[in-house]
Design a protein around this motif. Structure first.
Motif, mmCIF file in Angstrom:
data_model
loop_
_atom_site.group_PDB
_atom_site.id
_atom_site.type_symbol
_atom_site.label_atom_id
_atom_site.label_comp_id
_atom_site.label_asym_id
_atom_site.label_seq_id
_atom_site.Cartn_x
_atom_site.Cartn_y
_atom_site.Cartn_z
ATOM 1 N N ILE A 147 14.015 9.264 -47.893
ATOM 2 C CA ILE A 147 15.092 8.513 -47.258
ATOM 3 C C ILE A 147 16.384 8.833 -47.999
ATOM 4 N N ARG A 148 17.389 9.273 -47.235
ATOM 5 C CA ARG A 148 18.689 9.616 -47.822
ATOM 6 C C ARG A 148 19.750 8.669 -47.275
ATOM 7 N N ARG A 149 20.662 8.227 -48.151
ATOM 8 C CA ARG A 149 21.811 7.417 -47.753
ATOM 9 C C ARG A 149 23.039 7.993 -48.437
ATOM 10 N N TRP A 150 24.151 8.051 -47.709
ATOM 11 C CA TRP A 150 25.375 8.593 -48.293
ATOM 12 C C TRP A 150 26.591 8.037 -47.576
ATOM 13 N N GLY A 151 27.734 8.125 -48.256
ATOM 14 C CA GLY A 151 28.989 7.675 -47.653
ATOM 15 C C GLY A 151 30.014 7.318 -48.712
ATOM 16 N N ARG A 152 31.057 6.646 -48.282
ATOM 17 C CA ARG A 152 32.108 6.210 -49.190
ATOM 18 C C ARG A 152 31.625 4.987 -49.956
ATOM 19 N N ILE A 153 31.911 4.927 -51.250
ATOM 20 C CA ILE A 153 31.505 3.792 -52.072
ATOM 21 C C ILE A 153 32.105 2.519 -51.485
ATOM 22 N N GLY A 154 31.261 1.519 -51.293
ATOM 23 C CA GLY A 154 31.689 0.254 -50.711
ATOM 24 C C GLY A 154 31.506 0.165 -49.211
ATOM 25 N N ALA A 155 31.181 1.287 -48.565
ATOM 26 C CA ALA A 155 30.964 1.315 -47.111
ATOM 27 C C ALA A 155 29.465 1.436 -46.824
ATOM 28 N N ARG A 156 29.093 1.140 -45.614
ATOM 29 C CA ARG A 156 27.688 1.201 -45.219
ATOM 30 C C ARG A 156 27.155 2.630 -45.256
ATOM 31 N N GLY A 157 27.915 3.579 -44.814
ATOM 32 C CA GLY A 157 27.512 4.979 -44.862
ATOM 33 C C GLY A 157 26.495 5.348 -43.795
ATOM 34 N N GLN A 158 25.788 6.431 -44.052
ATOM 35 C CA GLN A 158 24.806 6.968 -43.102
ATOM 36 C C GLN A 158 23.427 6.983 -43.745
ATOM 37 N N ARG A 159 22.412 7.161 -42.893
ATOM 38 C CA ARG A 159 21.030 7.170 -43.367
ATOM 39 C C ARG A 159 20.240 8.204 -42.563
ATOM 40 N N ARG A 160 19.342 8.885 -43.260
ATOM 41 C CA ARG A 160 18.472 9.842 -42.586
ATOM 42 C C ARG A 160 17.103 9.800 -43.246
ATOM 43 N N GLU A 161 16.058 9.881 -42.438
ATOM 44 C CA GLU A 161 14.685 9.884 -42.937
ATOM 45 C C GLU A 161 14.004 11.196 -42.587
ATOM 46 N N HIS A 162 13.253 11.724 -43.548
ATOM 47 C CA HIS A 162 12.443 12.926 -43.344
ATOM 48 C C HIS A 162 10.992 12.518 -43.581
ATOM 49 N N HIS A 163 10.088 12.852 -42.669
ATOM 50 C CA HIS A 163 8.680 12.489 -42.782
ATOM 51 C C HIS A 163 7.853 13.726 -43.113
ATOM 52 N N PHE A 164 6.919 13.549 -44.053
ATOM 53 C CA PHE A 164 6.089 14.657 -44.515
ATOM 54 C C PHE A 164 4.627 14.216 -44.562
ATOM 55 N N ALA A 165 3.737 15.159 -44.387
ATOM 56 C CA ALA A 165 2.310 14.880 -44.518
ATOM 57 C C ALA A 165 1.898 14.864 -45.990
ATOM 58 N N ARG A 166 2.609 15.647 -46.821
ATOM 59 C CA ARG A 166 2.246 15.764 -48.243
ATOM 60 C C ARG A 166 3.437 15.425 -49.131
ATOM 61 N N GLU A 167 3.147 14.803 -50.263
ATOM 62 C CA GLU A 167 4.179 14.419 -51.220
ATOM 63 C C GLU A 167 4.917 15.639 -51.770
ATOM 64 N N GLU A 168 4.223 16.740 -51.970
ATOM 65 C CA GLU A 168 4.830 17.936 -52.541
ATOM 66 C C GLU A 168 6.000 18.440 -51.695
ATOM 67 N N GLU A 169 5.856 18.347 -50.384
ATOM 68 C CA GLU A 169 6.929 18.795 -49.486
ATOM 69 C C GLU A 169 8.167 17.908 -49.638
ATOM 70 N N ALA A 170 7.955 16.601 -49.762
ATOM 71 C CA ALA A 170 9.072 15.669 -49.945
ATOM 72 C C ALA A 170 9.766 15.910 -51.281
ATOM 73 N N VAL A 171 8.981 16.152 -52.326
ATOM 74 C CA VAL A 171 9.553 16.399 -53.652
ATOM 75 C C VAL A 171 10.359 17.696 -53.646
ATOM 76 N N ARG A 172 9.872 18.709 -52.965
ATOM 77 C CA ARG A 172 10.590 19.984 -52.881
ATOM 78 C C ARG A 172 11.979 19.781 -52.266
ATOM 79 N N LEU A 173 12.056 19.036 -51.157
ATOM 80 C CA LEU A 173 13.350 18.764 -50.525
ATOM 81 C C LEU A 173 14.213 17.874 -51.407
ATOM 82 N N PHE A 174 13.619 16.877 -52.057
ATOM 83 C CA PHE A 174 14.336 15.992 -52.979
ATOM 84 C C PHE A 174 15.046 16.812 -54.058
ATOM 85 N N LEU A 175 14.330 17.726 -54.697
ATOM 86 C CA LEU A 175 14.904 18.546 -55.768
ATOM 87 C C LEU A 175 15.962 19.511 -55.241
#
Length: 91
Positions: free
Chosen positions: A38-66
């Protein structure tokens, strides 16, 4: 099941350019047994945006995280410094 908890919060600020942005990421399980980045970003103090990426394996999520972490660091995002107080809270 997730073997390790992943959480990141970084900021990029530059008063001379009116830049005050944040970027946050977590890796969490969802109700269907998938691993979600789950990613969230935007201007400090504002609600910003959110995006979710779904994976079958933890390794795939960690690869994108890094990968996203390296990209944000190259753009000047840094961990927010903590304000430390003594035990009495006088500072």
């Amino acid at each position: 099941m997730i073997a390790q908890r992943y959480h990141l919060y970084v900021e990029r600020t530059d008063a001379s350019k009116n830049i005050a942005r944040y970027y946050a990421m977590t890796i969490e399980p969802n109700l269907f047994g998938e691993v979600c980045l789950i990613r969230r970003w935007g201007r400090i103090g504002a609600r910003g945006q959110r995006r979710e990426h779904h994976f079958a394996r933890e390794e795939e999520a960690v690869r994108l995280f890094l990968q996203l972490l390296r990209k944000r660091r190259s753009r000047g995002y840094r961990p927010k410094p903590h304000i430390r107080q003594d035990a009495s809270g006088d500072r």
